[in-house]
Design an enzyme around this catalytic site. Sequence first.
Site, PDB file in Angstrom:
ATOM      1  N   HIS A  64       0.700  39.048  35.377  1.00 15.44           N
ATOM      2  CA  HIS A  64       0.431  39.852  34.171  1.00 15.44           C
ATOM      3  C   HIS A  64      -1.026  39.599  33.781  1.00 15.44           C
ATOM      4  O   HIS A  64      -1.932  39.884  34.559  1.00 15.44           O
ATOM      5  CB  HIS A  64       1.445  39.431  33.102  1.00 15.44           C
ATOM      6  CG  HIS A  64       1.511  40.279  31.877  1.00 15.44           C
ATOM      7  ND1 HIS A  64       0.876  41.482  31.751  1.00 15.44           N
ATOM      8  CD2 HIS A  64       2.156  40.088  30.686  1.00 15.44           C
ATOM      9  CE1 HIS A  64       1.130  41.996  30.552  1.00 15.44           C
ATOM     10  NE2 HIS A  64       1.894  41.161  29.879  1.00 15.44           N
TER      11      HIS A  64
ATOM     12  N   HIS B 160       0.694  47.669  40.623  1.00 17.21           N
ATOM     13  CA  HIS B 160       1.143  47.671  39.233  1.00 17.21           C
ATOM     14  C   HIS B 160       2.583  48.125  39.210  1.00 17.21           C
ATOM     15  O   HIS B 160       2.966  48.982  39.996  1.00 17.21           O
ATOM     16  CB  HIS B 160       0.268  48.615  38.389  1.00 17.21           C
ATOM     17  CG  HIS B 160       0.402  48.370  36.925  1.00 17.21           C
ATOM     18  ND1 HIS B 160       1.412  48.916  36.181  1.00 17.21           N
ATOM     19  CD2 HIS B 160      -0.331  47.603  36.091  1.00 17.21           C
ATOM     20  CE1 HIS B 160       1.276  48.500  34.932  1.00 17.21           C
ATOM     21  NE2 HIS B 160       0.225  47.703  34.847  1.00 17.21           N
TER      22      HIS B 160
ATOM     23  N   ASP C 134      -7.449  44.757  35.858  1.00 21.85           N
ATOM     24  CA  ASP C 134      -7.944  43.383  35.985  1.00 21.85           C
ATOM     25  C   ASP C 134      -8.907  43.206  37.132  1.00 21.85           C
ATOM     26  O   ASP C 134      -9.663  42.239  37.173  1.00 21.85           O
ATOM     27  CB  ASP C 134      -6.768  42.423  36.159  1.00 21.85           C
ATOM     28  CG  ASP C 134      -5.987  42.319  34.874  1.00 21.85           C
ATOM     29  OD1 ASP C 134      -6.623  42.344  33.820  1.00 21.85           O
ATOM     30  OD2 ASP C 134      -4.765  42.235  34.929  1.00 21.85           O
TER      31      ASP C 134
HETATM   32  N1  CMC Z   1      -1.011  42.610  47.591  1.00 22.16           N
HETATM   33  C1  CMC Z   1      -0.223  42.785  48.672  1.00 22.16           C
HETATM   34  N2  CMC Z   1       1.019  43.322  48.629  1.00 22.16           N
HETATM   35  C2  CMC Z   1       1.491  43.712  47.446  1.00 22.16           C
HETATM   36  C3  CMC Z   1       0.719  43.567  46.249  1.00 22.16           C
HETATM   37  C4  CMC Z   1      -0.578  43.011  46.366  1.00 22.16           C
HETATM   38  N3  CMC Z   1      -1.335  42.851  45.273  1.00 22.16           N
HETATM   39  N4  CMC Z   1       1.421  44.045  45.198  1.00 22.16           N
HETATM   40  C5  CMC Z   1       2.589  44.460  45.698  1.00 22.16           C
HETATM   41  N5  CMC Z   1       2.633  44.270  47.037  1.00 22.16           N
HETATM   42  C6  CMC Z   1       3.733  44.668  47.955  1.00 22.16           C
HETATM   43  C7  CMC Z   1       4.875  43.677  47.847  1.00 22.16           C
HETATM   44  O1  CMC Z   1       4.769  42.648  48.783  1.00 22.16           O
HETATM   45  C8  CMC Z   1       6.071  44.574  48.091  1.00 22.16           C
HETATM   46  O2  CMC Z   1       6.159  44.777  49.493  1.00 22.16           O
HETATM   47  P1  CMC Z   1       7.610  45.031  50.189  1.00 22.16           P
HETATM   48  O3  CMC Z   1       8.106  46.331  49.606  1.00 22.16           O
HETATM   49  O4  CMC Z   1       7.283  45.116  51.634  1.00 22.16           O
HETATM   50  O5  CMC Z   1       8.459  43.868  49.812  1.00 22.16           O
HETATM   51  C9  CMC Z   1       5.667  45.914  47.469  1.00 22.16           C
HETATM   52  O6  CMC Z   1       4.232  45.916  47.483  1.00 22.16           O
HETATM   53  C10 CMC Z   1       6.138  46.083  46.023  1.00 22.16           C
HETATM   54  O7  CMC Z   1       5.730  44.950  45.277  1.00 22.16           O
HETATM   55  P2  CMC Z   1       6.594  44.297  44.128  1.00 22.16           P
HETATM   56  O8  CMC Z   1       6.113  42.906  43.867  1.00 22.16           O
HETATM   57  O9  CMC Z   1       8.056  44.471  44.417  1.00 22.16           O
HETATM   58  O10 CMC Z   1       6.220  45.249  42.929  1.00 22.16           O
HETATM   59  P3  CMC Z   1       6.285  44.901  41.412  1.00 22.16           P
HETATM   60  O11 CMC Z   1       6.280  46.195  40.685  1.00 22.16           O
HETATM   61  O12 CMC Z   1       7.406  43.971  41.120  1.00 22.16           O
HETATM   62  O13 CMC Z   1       4.925  44.081  41.175  1.00 22.16           O
HETATM   63  C11 CMC Z   1       2.778  43.410  40.542  1.00 22.16           C
HETATM   64  C12 CMC Z   1       3.814  44.542  40.520  1.00 22.16           C
HETATM   65  C13 CMC Z   1       1.643  43.782  39.593  1.00 22.16           C
HETATM   66  C14 CMC Z   1       3.413  42.103  40.066  1.00 22.16           C
HETATM   67  C15 CMC Z   1       2.255  43.252  42.008  1.00 22.16           C
HETATM   68  O14 CMC Z   1       1.672  44.452  42.454  1.00 22.16           O
HETATM   69  C16 CMC Z   1       1.253  42.086  42.136  1.00 22.16           C
HETATM   70  O15 CMC Z   1       1.687  40.945  42.297  1.00 22.16           O
HETATM   71  N6  CMC Z   1      -0.078  42.401  42.043  1.00 22.16           N
HETATM   72  C17 CMC Z   1      -1.082  41.360  42.039  1.00 22.16           C
HETATM   73  C18 CMC Z   1      -1.171  40.763  40.651  1.00 22.16           C
HETATM   74  C19 CMC Z   1      -1.865  41.670  39.674  1.00 22.16           C
HETATM   75  O16 CMC Z   1      -2.916  42.230  39.955  1.00 22.16           O
HETATM   76  N7  CMC Z   1      -1.278  41.777  38.472  1.00 22.16           N
HETATM   77  C20 CMC Z   1      -1.881  42.531  37.366  1.00 22.16           C
HETATM   78  C21 CMC Z   1      -1.083  43.687  36.935  1.00 22.16           C
HETATM   79  S1  CMC Z   1      -2.055  44.748  35.860  1.00 22.16           S
HETATM   80  C22 CMC Z   1      -2.284  43.861  34.433  1.00 22.16           C
HETATM   81  C23 CMC Z   1      -1.176  43.988  33.491  1.00 22.16           C
HETATM   82  O17 CMC Z   1      -0.874  45.110  33.070  1.00 22.16           O
HETATM   83  O18 CMC Z   1      -0.609  42.929  33.150  1.00 22.16           O
END
Ligand code: CMC
Length: 430
Positions: free
Chosen positions: A267, A308, A366
């Site tokens: 987050h 995201h 971010d």
């Molecule tokens: N790098 C590589 N792979 C990724 C990433 C990434 N940054 N983000 C998601 N994936 C992949 C993940 O491994 C999964 O793959 P698979 O379907 O093969 O298992 C797929 O994409 C979906 O990811 P998820 O974790 O299930 O998606 P989510 O909606 O639960 O997670 C997230 C969203 C923001 C937690 C994630 O994209 C992430 O960890 N990003 C990096 C951290 C980040 O930049 N966070 C800031 C968010 S914006 C600020 C805010 O609003 O708070």
Amino acid sequence: MAQASSRVARLIVDGNEIELPMRTGSSGPDVIEVGSLTGHGYFTYDPGFVSTASCDSELTYIDGNAGVLLHRGYPIEQLAEQSNFLEVCYLLLNGELPGGEQRDQFVNDIRRHTMVHEKVKALIQGYRRDAHPMAVLCGVVAALSAFYHYSLDIGNAEHRLKTAHRLIAKMPTLAAMSYKYARGEPFIYPRNDLGYAENFLHMTFATPCEEYQVNPVVARAMDRIFLLHADHEQNASTSTVRLAGSTGANPFSCIAAGIAALWGPSHGGANEAVLNMLAQIGDEKNIDKYVAKAKDKDDPFRLMGFGHRVYKSYDPRAKVMQQSCHEVLEALGIEDDPTLRMAQRLEKIALEDNYFVEKRLYPNVDFYSGIVLKAIGIPVEMFTVIFAIGRTPGWIAHWHEMIGGETRLGRPRQLYRGPARRDYVPVGQR
Ligand code: CMC
């Protein structure tokens, strides 16, 4: 309150049909009301609340597929270009943009609440010198409830408004104090002749030894960072504030709970994580290796600042931030920054790479805010604190909306997978 829809959803379980009412909002998909399911002996299961609306709200609308973000109907791009943080605070809290007099009154109310009680200094000085500023902010914001116990009646609209003003006004003061403490420098008092972002930068970078002039380009960029973070509907920290608030807890402790939730790298902690990741990558020649690591299912490494939960296209805040980033680097004469070059290369590769394209992982806000903050001279551990200053009006506006409307205790259910009932066994017989 969302309108009841003429449509209904029908759920068939074990041959029995359950009719579920539907509701229609002003934008976005209709929702299926599942509250009656418990009467039929079922719960819904939705870890991470991927498909679950926990409330109705009039504050912010996001269309993640189209990359749209509206506050009270106004597009974020227009607000970032033409408005400023305090005006957006007013908009979020009151539902409409202020007229001239209302704006002046609001700005004055905020300016008049920027100081904190002198005892707060002692509170901060009680932390270890190397404490993370988020730990300090979280603790001190919760402690504010001990300073304002005479105005914590959540049923009293005047108390609620005063608390909103106090929180918006004091957050930069507390943030700057947490920074000064870590550096061993004296705290700088707020100056009410300065603008909101300008005052924060002054409290952060000035010392009592000499005059400090805030660069207006930097002040504008900081105001924009606050503005771009002002609200983002039911994200993890806002949902935490709402859940804590649904118990009737006081607003200072609810916002402290929000700050705690914001701290995580998934987050608000992501802006700090982006810079740490760029430092880890170290050089443009290593980018391919790290992109490969991010794509490798067996490697926990992720490209921080990408992806995201809601945006499945370019985060509109990231676009504005990218422009701000160039303005700041140009104004500070550091356009050829190696970190920025690395970030741009990374962005280009990720936008073209099949893995990121197929999973619709775009840069989020971010990704660029970290680079701007670094250029301004803000240390990495302050990045999430700055996000917290920006998100404060959103947290308060959601808390207000909830307390002012129908408040129902937030209490999710679970799918229990532990042992079934069994009898206690005395220790000697185990
Ligand atoms: N790098 C590589 N792979 C990724 C990433 C990434 N940054 N983000 C998601 N994936 C992949 C993940 O491994 C999964 O793959 P698979 O379907 O093969 O298992 C797929 O994409 C979906 O990811 P998820 O974790 O299930 O998606 P989510 O909606 O639960 O997670 C997230 C969203 C923001 C937690 C994630 O994209 C992430 O960890 N990003 C990096 C951290 C980040 O930049 N966070 C800031 C968010 S914006 C600020 C805010 O609003 O708070």
